[in-house]
Motif scaffolding. Structure first.
Motif, PDB file in Angstrom:
ATOM      1  N   UNK A  92      54.945 -29.103  89.432  1.00 18.44           N
ATOM      2  CA  UNK A  92      55.708 -28.283  88.512  1.00 18.44           C
ATOM      3  C   UNK A  92      54.894 -28.056  87.256  1.00 18.44           C
ATOM      4  N   UNK A  93      55.280 -27.052  86.495  1.00 22.74           N
ATOM      5  CA  UNK A  93      54.550 -26.779  85.256  1.00 22.74           C
ATOM      6  C   UNK A  93      55.109 -27.666  84.155  1.00 22.74           C
ATOM      7  N   UNK A  97      62.504 -29.043  80.622  1.00 21.80           N
ATOM      8  CA  UNK A  97      62.760 -27.593  80.597  1.00 21.80           C
ATOM      9  C   UNK A  97      62.891 -27.133  82.046  1.00 21.80           C
ATOM     10  N   UNK A  98      63.452 -25.942  82.238  1.00 17.96           N
ATOM     11  CA  UNK A  98      63.475 -25.359  83.593  1.00 17.96           C
ATOM     12  C   UNK A  98      62.061 -25.052  84.068  1.00 17.96           C
ATOM     13  N   UNK A  99      61.206 -24.717  83.110  1.00 26.12           N
ATOM     14  CA  UNK A  99      59.817 -24.391  83.444  1.00 26.12           C
ATOM     15  C   UNK A  99      59.115 -25.555  84.143  1.00 26.12           C
ATOM     16  N   UNK A 100      59.538 -26.773  83.814  1.00 27.44           N
ATOM     17  CA  UNK A 100      58.896 -27.962  84.385  1.00 27.44           C
ATOM     18  C   UNK A 100      59.056 -28.043  85.895  1.00 27.44           C
ATOM     19  N   UNK A 101      60.100 -27.397  86.444  1.00 26.40           N
ATOM     20  CA  UNK A 101      60.319 -27.472  87.899  1.00 26.40           C
ATOM     21  C   UNK A 101      60.192 -26.118  88.597  1.00 26.40           C
ATOM     22  N   UNK A 102      59.996 -25.045  87.820  1.00 30.25           N
ATOM     23  CA  UNK A 102      60.046 -23.693  88.393  1.00 30.25           C
ATOM     24  C   UNK A 102      58.974 -23.434  89.446  1.00 30.25           C
ATOM     25  N   UNK A 103      57.826 -24.087  89.333  1.00 30.33           N
ATOM     26  CA  UNK A 103      56.740 -23.830  90.291  1.00 30.33           C
ATOM     27  C   UNK A 103      56.770 -24.755  91.502  1.00 30.33           C
ATOM     28  N   UNK A 104      57.734 -25.656  91.540  1.00 32.38           N
ATOM     29  CA  UNK A 104      57.825 -26.561  92.690  1.00 32.38           C
ATOM     30  C   UNK A 104      58.396 -25.824  93.904  1.00 32.38           C
ATOM     31  N   UNK A 105      58.021 -26.238  95.124  1.00 34.18           N
ATOM     32  CA  UNK A 105      58.654 -25.625  96.301  1.00 34.18           C
ATOM     33  C   UNK A 105      60.148 -25.928  96.304  1.00 34.18           C
TER      34      UNK A 105
END
Length: 369
Positions: free
Chosen positions: A271-272, A325-333
């Motif tokens: 995640x990011x 943040x939502x950004x922290x998990x947005x890039x996870x599958x």
């Protein structure tokens, strides 16, 4: 810790004023959602300035009122009502809405592209997306158009405004029916919720019935994201038994190095996470210390003790996981498996991407590279 007005109280003063360390009103969190509570919980970044305002009112009364009567809460409620009442946005009254309408860029951060992409992926994967906010529909529209874009309604199947959380979770359909909207005006009460769309007020019971219809499942699983323990996480967990993801910005000010096993994961599984250094306002408070852990100074030369804060205990009790943040998990599958708080006895298991430094043993407290 406590303060009288803006002045920090000593351990002795706290003991003299409040008695034992455990304040009786904190024994049960359900007191948070009752209107008769003996305290008000300012627990998210939208509400927090109210706590400072209360403290300064106390300072002012101390300065001018020899009788020391602190009967000002009704005035706080009147001020909140004036600034945030349902018609304030349309009437351009109060100090809040006119300013945000004039200068949205000054106050609102646009939604990162990664989060918008994530929302679209969820929808494409057959998930039903809900937006539930206590803001009225006109203000919600301003926020979402500015933050997500004019097409924001396409991201969500159901939009519920003026949800009046936490009552949305604790009230019955009779107490809090759903209403339709016409030009941002609430219309007649609905006996049931039959189809996706944009609604006002309402309750979690009838919403869940709609979700059963839409999914064709008897027991659809709901994951609810929120940034307030009082309005989102506790009531969604306690009354609706939903999975809860606590968006906890305090995690940005209390970072540790990502563990080695995470480093070895393939890039597409990561995640990011925000930049290397925590930016203001995320530094740990000088007055209040860590959000997660505090040192209690020993009275009469006794040694100080480390204790988990009440807020920290609530996080592991009522959240499924906590993220900065939502950004922290947005890039996870989408099938990424998170470790839940309840999966073992560890109080840190559910923090993603890593637990706050304050909760780790000293040898694990490594600063960010």
């Amino acid at each position: 810790r406590a303060s009288h007005g803006t002045k920090s109280m000593t351990s002795e003063e706290i003991l003299e004023t409040y008695g034992r360390r455990e304040w009786k009103h904190f024994n049960t969190v359900s007191g948070m959602v009752s209107r008769t509570a003996k305290y008000y919980l300012y627990d998210n970044y939208f509400d927090l300035p109210g706590a400072l305002l209360c403290a300064r009112v106390v300072d002012s009364l101390d300065q001018h009122d020899g009788q020391k009567k602190y009967d000002f809460w009704k005035d706080m409620v009147a001020a909140i009502q004036h600034n945030y009442k349902i018609t304030a946005f349309k009437e351009d009254c109060g100090m809040y809405f006119p300013e945000v309408k004039k200068h949205p860029d000054k106050y609102l951060q646009r939604c990162p592209e990664s989060v918008k992409k994530w929302l679209k992926q969820l929808k494409s994967a057959g998930k039903i997306l809900l937006l539930i906010t206590s803001s009225h529909s006109d203000y919600c529209r301003l926020l979402c158009e500015h933050i997500i874009g004019n097409d924001f309604e396409e991201y969500f199947d159901v939009v519920i405004t003026n949800a009046l959380k936490p009552g949305f979770f604790s009230h019955t359909p009779n107490q809090r029916p759903f209403r339709t909207l016409e030009n941002d005006e609430e219309q007649e009460a609905l006996l049931s919720l039959d189809k996706p769309g944009w609604y006002s007020q309402g309750n979690a019971i009838q919403l869940y019935e709609l979700l059963k219809k839409m999914t064709g499942k008897l027991d659809p699983k709901v994951v609810y994201f929120g940034d307030s323990m009082h309005s989102d996480i506790f009531p969604a967990h306690h009354y609706s038994n939903w999975e809860t993801v606590f968006i906890l910005e305090e995690l940005l000010g209390d970072k540790v190095t990502v563990p080695a096993e995470t480093e070895s994961e393939p890039l597409e599984k990561k995640g990011k996470y925000e930049g290397d250094q925590p930016q203001a306002p995320y530094f740990v408070s000088k007055q209040w210390g860590s959000f997660f852990m505090d040192r209690l100074p020993g009275l009469e030369n006794a040694e100080e003790t480390l204790v988990c804060t009440w807020s920290c205990k609530c996080i592991s009790t009522y959240s499924t996981i906590a993220i900065p943040t939502l950004e922290a998990i947005a890039d996870l599958p989408l099938d990424y498996r998170f470790t839940r708080f309840s999966s073992n006895s560890s109080a840190t298991a559910g923090y993603y991407p890593s637990p706050p430094r304050a909760l780790l043993p000293n040898e694990e407290s490594v600063t960010m590279k």
